[in-house]
Every structure is written in C-alpha cells, then in structure tokens.
Design an enzyme around this catalytic site. Sequence first.
Site, mmCIF file in Angstrom:
data_model
loop_
_atom_site.group_PDB
_atom_site.id
_atom_site.type_symbol
_atom_site.label_atom_id
_atom_site.label_comp_id
_atom_site.label_asym_id
_atom_site.label_seq_id
_atom_site.Cartn_x
_atom_site.Cartn_y
_atom_site.Cartn_z
ATOM 1 N N ARG A 28 -34.819 -31.949 6.134
ATOM 2 C CA ARG A 28 -33.921 -32.814 7.530
ATOM 3 C C ARG A 28 -33.047 -33.734 6.930
ATOM 4 O O ARG A 28 -32.482 -33.880 6.363
ATOM 5 C CB ARG A 28 -35.122 -33.666 8.063
ATOM 6 N N ARG B 35 -31.143 -45.400 11.654
ATOM 7 C CA ARG B 35 -32.827 -44.632 12.244
ATOM 8 C C ARG B 35 -33.928 -46.038 12.596
ATOM 9 O O ARG B 35 -34.230 -47.164 13.755
ATOM 10 C CB ARG B 35 -33.623 -43.426 11.958
HETATM 11 P P1 ATP Z 1 -40.726 -38.609 12.516
HETATM 12 O O1 ATP Z 1 -40.847 -37.312 13.507
HETATM 13 O O2 ATP Z 1 -41.144 -38.991 11.280
HETATM 14 O O3 ATP Z 1 -42.098 -40.020 12.977
HETATM 15 P P2 ATP Z 1 -38.183 -39.668 14.358
HETATM 16 O O4 ATP Z 1 -39.332 -40.370 14.765
HETATM 17 O O5 ATP Z 1 -37.284 -40.376 13.250
HETATM 18 O O6 ATP Z 1 -39.405 -39.392 12.780
HETATM 19 P P3 ATP Z 1 -38.058 -36.959 15.663
HETATM 20 O O7 ATP Z 1 -39.559 -37.752 16.315
HETATM 21 O O8 ATP Z 1 -38.193 -35.739 15.615
HETATM 22 O O9 ATP Z 1 -37.336 -38.391 13.977
HETATM 23 O O10 ATP Z 1 -37.106 -38.147 16.062
HETATM 24 C C1 ATP Z 1 -35.644 -37.148 15.521
HETATM 25 C C2 ATP Z 1 -34.136 -37.210 15.809
HETATM 26 O O11 ATP Z 1 -34.524 -36.897 17.627
HETATM 27 C C3 ATP Z 1 -34.429 -38.963 16.263
HETATM 28 O O12 ATP Z 1 -32.981 -39.801 15.772
HETATM 29 C C4 ATP Z 1 -33.130 -38.758 17.208
HETATM 30 O O13 ATP Z 1 -31.889 -38.500 17.240
HETATM 31 C C5 ATP Z 1 -33.458 -37.770 18.170
HETATM 32 N N1 ATP Z 1 -34.409 -37.863 19.754
HETATM 33 C C6 ATP Z 1 -35.906 -37.647 19.809
HETATM 34 N N2 ATP Z 1 -36.621 -37.642 20.536
HETATM 35 C C7 ATP Z 1 -35.785 -38.639 21.373
HETATM 36 C C8 ATP Z 1 -36.002 -39.474 22.366
HETATM 37 N N3 ATP Z 1 -37.347 -39.880 22.863
HETATM 38 N N4 ATP Z 1 -34.608 -40.611 22.843
HETATM 39 C C9 ATP Z 1 -33.769 -39.485 22.248
HETATM 40 N N5 ATP Z 1 -33.875 -39.380 21.154
HETATM 41 C C10 ATP Z 1 -34.700 -38.440 20.903
HETATM 42 MG MG MG Z 2 -41.649 -36.477 14.225
#
Ligand code: ATP
Ligand code: MG
Length: 189
Positions: free
Chosen positions: A134, A145
């Site tokens: 990723r 993050r």
């Molecule tokens: P993991 O999936 O391992 O828990 P994570 O929380 O960083 O890690 P994702 O939830 O897949 O990963 O999100 C990846 C990226 O997508 C975030 O860093 C952000 O840029 C964007 N993103 C996802 N959900 C949101 C949201 N609700 N609001 C704003 N940006 C989002």
């Molecule tokens: Mg996730």
Amino acid sequence: MKNIIIFGAPGSGKGTYSDEIVKKYGMGHISTGDVLRAEIKGGTELGKIAKGYIDNGQLIPDELMIDILAKTYDAIPKGKGVIFDGFPRTIDQAEALKVMLKDRGDDMGMMIELVVGEDVLMERLLKRAVEQGRADDNEETIKKRFEVYRTQTAPLAAWFEKEGIRHIVEWTGNKETTLDKVFAVIENA
Ligand code: ATP
Ligand code: MG
C-alpha cells in the site's frame, strides 16, 4: 442486528476484525479506505482527488467523504446491520452519520474502539507494506497518519462516550483472544 462502528488507529485491526464479524454475523461492511482505493484503481475523478490526500497521510475532506458514505450505505443490504470501518474519523463526520442514519430510521448501534500501542501499530504497518504494497504504508506517511489520528480522530472517542455507545477492546497480544473480546462486546451490548 445492530450497526457497529469499528474505531481505532491505523493498523489497529479495523479491517481484520470487520471481516471476522461479517463471517460470524453476516452483516454488511463499509470500509471507506477500501472504497477510496477502488476508486483510485478505477482511475475515476474521485480516485484522483482521493489519491492526493491518501498518499500524504491526510484525511479526505469531510463533505466529500460524507457524500461517499451515504451513497455506499444506500447501495448495500442492511437487514443484518452494517459495520462502519474507517468512518467516522472527525466530529463532523460523526454528526453527519448520526443524522444520516436517523433520516433513514436507523441508528449507530455500538462503537468498538480497538486500543493498540503505537510501537505495535508501526511494526504491523511496516509488515503490511512488504505484504500488500500500500502506497501509504511507508514510515514517513505512517507517522503522519498517527499524527492525524491523534489530533483529528482520537478526540471522537469522547463524543461516542457521550452518546453512550463506546466500548473499548484492548489488544491482548494475541489475535484470537482479542477477537473473543470483540465478540463478547457485540453479544452483550
Ligand atoms: P487500517 O486500515 O490499517 O486500520 P487506516 O485506518 O489508516 O489503516 P484506511 O481506513 O484504509 O486505513 O484509510 C486509508 C486512508 O483513506 C486514510 O489515511 C485517509 O486518507 C482515507 N480515508 C479513509 N476513510 C476516511 C474518512 N472517513 N475520512 C477521511 N479520509 C478517509
Ligand atoms: Mg482498513
């Protein structure tokens, strides 16, 4: 079945535990990260906008994200409840989710907060970088993050506390026993 909001830092296991919950209870699953990554892969306009934020470890702007969430929610079967994985991440998103669900005669159900130390999170995300490649799983972006999580997302825990639906599950050091705690919360809430 109640709706479930899975909440926690990057790498805390939101996706992994959501998959296990889906397997056991047959609920719908909305991962906003997965929705955005699919848009990027498909080369859509939305994907192009999202990529700029994701690759920098920043959040997609609330208005855009709220719109995406509502469209995704309206498109999936909801008979057995829905898991929200990665949404809400800001107070504005949480307020919008509450209103959106109320408008549809639904509610937030319960929030499950996965608590894991940052050293463990970093180790997991660097391992995932090797396994899944990723673009945002590199040490510099991961640190951003974490910072975004601490400043914009973590304060939401108190918001859920006030709503009376916050449940905390601490990482036990082992996936199976942590998962058992998650299931116990779901069955007792
Ligand atoms: P993991 O999936 O391992 O828990 P994570 O929380 O960083 O890690 P994702 O939830 O897949 O990963 O999100 C990846 C990226 O997508 C975030 O860093 C952000 O840029 C964007 N993103 C996802 N959900 C949101 C949201 N609700 N609001 C704003 N940006 C989002
Ligand atoms: Mg996730």
